[in-house]
Design a protein around this motif. Structure first.
Motif, mmCIF file in Angstrom:
data_model
loop_
_atom_site.group_PDB
_atom_site.id
_atom_site.type_symbol
_atom_site.label_atom_id
_atom_site.label_comp_id
_atom_site.label_asym_id
_atom_site.label_seq_id
_atom_site.Cartn_x
_atom_site.Cartn_y
_atom_site.Cartn_z
ATOM 1 N N LEU A 39 0.965 -1.113 -0.011
ATOM 2 C CA LEU A 39 0.152 0.104 -0.049
ATOM 3 C C LEU A 39 0.921 1.188 0.081
ATOM 4 C CD1 LEU A 39 -2.808 1.465 0.415
ATOM 5 C CD2 LEU A 39 -2.663 1.169 2.537
ATOM 6 N N ASP A 40 1.963 1.338 0.822
ATOM 7 C CA ASP A 40 2.769 2.469 1.055
ATOM 8 C C ASP A 40 3.303 2.824 -0.436
ATOM 9 O OD1 ASP A 40 2.326 2.892 3.624
ATOM 10 O OD2 ASP A 40 4.381 2.109 4.293
ATOM 11 N N ARG A 41 3.780 1.613 -0.968
ATOM 12 C CA ARG A 41 4.467 1.745 -2.287
ATOM 13 C C ARG A 41 3.121 1.977 -3.456
ATOM 14 N NH1 ARG A 41 8.882 -2.364 -2.235
ATOM 15 N NH2 ARG A 41 10.103 -1.668 -0.647
ATOM 16 N N ALA A 42 2.277 1.763 -3.592
ATOM 17 C CA ALA A 42 1.192 2.036 -4.333
ATOM 18 C C ALA A 42 0.868 3.297 -4.235
ATOM 19 C CB ALA A 42 -0.103 1.142 -4.191
ATOM 20 N N LEU A 43 1.052 3.894 -2.987
ATOM 21 C CA LEU A 43 0.644 5.251 -2.966
ATOM 22 C C LEU A 43 1.639 6.237 -3.163
ATOM 23 C CD1 LEU A 43 -1.385 5.049 0.633
ATOM 24 C CD2 LEU A 43 -2.519 5.727 -1.647
ATOM 25 N N SER A 44 2.673 5.968 -3.420
ATOM 26 C CA SER A 44 3.688 6.794 -3.793
ATOM 27 C C SER A 44 3.793 7.324 -5.118
ATOM 28 C CB SER A 44 5.478 5.835 -3.857
ATOM 29 O OG SER A 44 5.296 5.025 -5.116
ATOM 30 N N GLY A 45 3.056 7.055 -5.878
ATOM 31 C CA GLY A 45 2.698 7.653 -7.120
ATOM 32 C C GLY A 45 3.732 7.476 -8.189
ATOM 33 N N GLU A 46 4.627 6.403 -8.045
ATOM 34 C CA GLU A 46 5.842 5.879 -8.877
ATOM 35 C C GLU A 46 5.011 4.898 -10.077
ATOM 36 O OE1 GLU A 46 9.358 4.385 -7.593
ATOM 37 O OE2 GLU A 46 8.674 5.358 -5.359
ATOM 38 N N TYR A 47 4.108 4.361 -9.694
ATOM 39 C CA TYR A 47 3.736 3.164 -10.758
ATOM 40 C C TYR A 47 2.889 3.573 -11.607
ATOM 41 C CZ TYR A 47 6.593 0.985 -7.171
ATOM 42 O OH TYR A 47 7.744 0.964 -6.537
ATOM 43 N N ASP A 48 2.753 2.550 -12.522
ATOM 44 C CA ASP A 48 1.674 2.623 -13.745
ATOM 45 C C ASP A 48 0.541 1.643 -13.532
ATOM 46 O OD1 ASP A 48 2.772 4.877 -15.425
ATOM 47 O OD2 ASP A 48 4.406 3.329 -15.601
ATOM 48 N N LEU A 49 0.710 0.698 -12.830
ATOM 49 C CA LEU A 49 -0.044 -0.466 -12.445
ATOM 50 C C LEU A 49 0.346 -1.277 -11.335
ATOM 51 C CD1 LEU A 49 -1.812 -2.713 -15.016
ATOM 52 C CD2 LEU A 49 -0.499 -3.935 -13.623
ATOM 53 N N VAL A 50 -0.672 -1.833 -10.594
ATOM 54 C CA VAL A 50 -0.382 -2.858 -9.381
ATOM 55 C C VAL A 50 -0.826 -4.152 -9.555
ATOM 56 C CG1 VAL A 50 -0.713 -2.974 -7.017
ATOM 57 C CG2 VAL A 50 -0.587 -0.808 -7.896
ATOM 58 N N LEU A 51 -0.277 -5.361 -9.455
ATOM 59 C CA LEU A 51 -0.655 -6.587 -9.503
ATOM 60 C C LEU A 51 -0.912 -6.957 -7.753
ATOM 61 C CD1 LEU A 51 1.745 -8.046 -12.185
ATOM 62 C CD2 LEU A 51 -0.734 -7.447 -12.363
ATOM 63 N N LEU A 52 -1.934 -7.112 -7.615
ATOM 64 C CA LEU A 52 -2.180 -7.360 -6.243
ATOM 65 C C LEU A 52 -2.954 -8.918 -5.783
ATOM 66 C CD1 LEU A 52 -2.292 -5.815 -3.410
ATOM 67 C CD2 LEU A 52 -4.515 -4.659 -4.170
ATOM 68 N N ASP A 53 -2.040 -9.208 -4.918
ATOM 69 C CA ASP A 53 -2.535 -10.735 -4.592
ATOM 70 C C ASP A 53 -3.600 -10.500 -3.289
ATOM 71 O OD1 ASP A 53 -2.552 -13.532 -3.862
ATOM 72 O OD2 ASP A 53 -0.938 -13.185 -2.279
ATOM 73 N N ILE A 54 -4.678 -11.436 -3.342
ATOM 74 C CA ILE A 54 -5.507 -11.039 -2.213
ATOM 75 C C ILE A 54 -5.081 -11.632 -0.876
ATOM 76 C CG2 ILE A 54 -7.819 -11.900 -1.369
ATOM 77 C CD1 ILE A 54 -8.803 -11.400 -4.034
ATOM 78 N N MET A 55 -4.525 -12.806 -0.733
ATOM 79 C CA MET A 55 -3.971 -13.189 0.443
ATOM 80 C C MET A 55 -2.669 -12.670 0.736
ATOM 81 S SD MET A 55 -6.775 -15.262 1.576
ATOM 82 C CE MET A 55 -6.295 -16.537 2.760
ATOM 83 N N LEU A 56 -2.580 -11.751 1.835
ATOM 84 C CA LEU A 56 -1.424 -11.363 1.962
ATOM 85 C C LEU A 56 -1.125 -10.989 3.519
ATOM 86 C CD1 LEU A 56 -1.352 -8.309 -0.560
ATOM 87 C CD2 LEU A 56 0.177 -10.221 -0.546
ATOM 88 N N PRO A 57 0.125 -10.909 3.997
ATOM 89 C CA PRO A 57 0.453 -10.788 5.359
ATOM 90 C C PRO A 57 0.207 -9.257 5.581
ATOM 91 C CG PRO A 57 2.399 -11.249 4.483
ATOM 92 C CD PRO A 57 1.201 -11.473 3.172
ATOM 93 N N ALA A 58 -0.105 -8.717 6.918
ATOM 94 C CA ALA A 58 -0.098 -7.555 7.531
ATOM 95 C C ALA A 58 -1.469 -6.800 6.987
ATOM 96 C CB ALA A 58 1.275 -6.627 7.136
ATOM 97 N N LEU A 59 -1.847 -6.699 5.676
ATOM 98 C CA LEU A 59 -3.201 -6.169 5.138
ATOM 99 C C LEU A 59 -3.473 -7.046 4.049
ATOM 100 C CD1 LEU A 59 -2.709 -2.220 4.569
ATOM 101 C CD2 LEU A 59 -4.147 -3.497 6.313
ATOM 102 N N SER A 60 -4.718 -7.494 4.018
ATOM 103 C CA SER A 60 -5.015 -8.154 2.913
ATOM 104 C C SER A 60 -5.273 -7.389 1.548
ATOM 105 C CB SER A 60 -6.433 -8.913 3.176
ATOM 106 O OG SER A 60 -7.521 -7.784 3.009
ATOM 107 N N GLY A 61 -5.014 -8.116 0.628
ATOM 108 C CA GLY A 61 -5.121 -7.223 -0.868
ATOM 109 C C GLY A 61 -6.446 -6.525 -1.001
ATOM 110 N N MET A 62 -7.652 -6.980 -0.167
ATOM 111 C CA MET A 62 -8.960 -6.442 -0.485
ATOM 112 C C MET A 62 -8.885 -5.015 0.403
ATOM 113 S SD MET A 62 -11.145 -7.573 -2.323
ATOM 114 C CE MET A 62 -11.668 -9.394 -2.791
ATOM 115 N N GLU A 63 -8.119 -4.994 1.529
ATOM 116 C CA GLU A 63 -8.056 -3.840 2.281
ATOM 117 C C GLU A 63 -7.099 -2.871 1.611
ATOM 118 O OE1 GLU A 63 -9.927 -3.099 4.619
ATOM 119 O OE2 GLU A 63 -8.581 -1.436 5.472
ATOM 120 N N VAL A 64 -5.890 -3.279 1.116
ATOM 121 C CA VAL A 64 -4.928 -2.417 0.160
ATOM 122 C C VAL A 64 -5.976 -1.703 -0.670
ATOM 123 C CG1 VAL A 64 -3.025 -2.500 -1.200
ATOM 124 C CG2 VAL A 64 -2.944 -3.992 0.716
ATOM 125 N N LEU A 65 -6.672 -2.728 -1.410
ATOM 126 C CA LEU A 65 -7.406 -1.768 -2.836
ATOM 127 C C LEU A 65 -8.320 -0.861 -2.062
ATOM 128 C CD1 LEU A 65 -8.511 -1.887 -5.567
ATOM 129 C CD2 LEU A 65 -9.898 -3.905 -5.057
#
Ligand code: CA
Length: 231
Positions: A39-65
């Motif tokens: 999430l931190d990286r995705a919010l950095s504004g550096e990227y053109d696209l995110v590939l996001l797994d759903i089952m993730l540690p710390a924050l789920s993919g749904m929550e990141v989304l």
């Protein structure tokens, strides 16, 4: 310039394999192995696209989304191992651009990436400025700037994240536990009074400096930002 893709996937072997394939296709790739870093990286504004797994540690993919969509229309393709209707529907409802079920053929992933990137310019133009406000205070989450009555307030990253979470939940009382979870992360280990310490920092930089009262303590419960007080 090469398009930059953020891959958030905790299965490191799979992540490495996808990274190599994407690099071979000419994309720049960064990896994150847990949801919070993603999430931190995705919010950095550096990227053109995110590939996001759903089952993730710390924050789920749904929550990141969910959190990402509050401030960004960055194209997101969900990677899911669970080929269930619920996942697809909720991912798309929450603003994912597409999803792909693991295991997938790399060609299919590449086709979906190209499709999602093609849609991008129109979306970028519609992207709203991400401003949060309470009383005399405004926060620009994209520029990472906070102002009170037009005067800039310098905050550390943690102070900023804490203030932002309180602002996003303005008028709602948030418990210390919830602040620890959302601002420090589920994996936070340390003094539970960290929240109180950082609230004190914020108060001295905002409430005390500008003689306003935004950050309120609700004894035995937690903290809340209210914009009614101004003295
Ligand atoms: Ca996973």
């Amino acid at each position: 310039m090469a398009e930059k893709i953020l891959l958030v996937e905790d299965e490191e072997k799979l992540a490495r394999m996808v990274e190599l394939e994407l690099q071979y296709e000419g994309y720049q790739v960064d990896k994150a192995f847990d949801g919070r870093t993603g999430l931190d990286r995705a919010l950095s504004g550096e990227y053109d696209l995110v590939l996001l797994d759903i089952m993730l540690p710390a924050l789920s993919g749904m929550e990141v989304l969910r959190r990402l969509r509050k401030e960004s229309q960055l194209p997101v393709i969900m990677l899911t191992a669970r080929d269930t209707v619920v996942d697809k529907v909720s991912g798309l409802d929450m603003g994912a651009d597409d999803y792909i079920t693991k295991p997938f053929a790399i060609e299919e992933l590449l086709a979906r990436i190209r499709a999602a990137l093609r849609k991008r310019p129109a979306q970028a133009a519609e992207e709203p400025r991400s401003l949060l406000a309470a009383g005399a205070l405004t926060m620009d989450t994209e520029r990472h700037e906070v102002e009170v009555r037009g005067q800039s307030v310098e905050l550390t990253r943690r102070e900023f994240d804490l203030l932002r979470y309180l602002l996003e939940n303005k008028e709602k009382v948030i418990s210390r536990e919830s602040l620890l979870d959302h601002v420090w992360g589920f994996d936070f280990v340390g003094e539970t009074n960290a929240v109180d310490v950082y609230i004190r920092f914020l108060r001295s930089k905002i409430d005390e400096r500008f003689d306003i009262k935004l950050i309120h303590t609700v004894r035995g419960v937690g903290y809340v930002i209210r914009e009614d007080g101004n003295g």
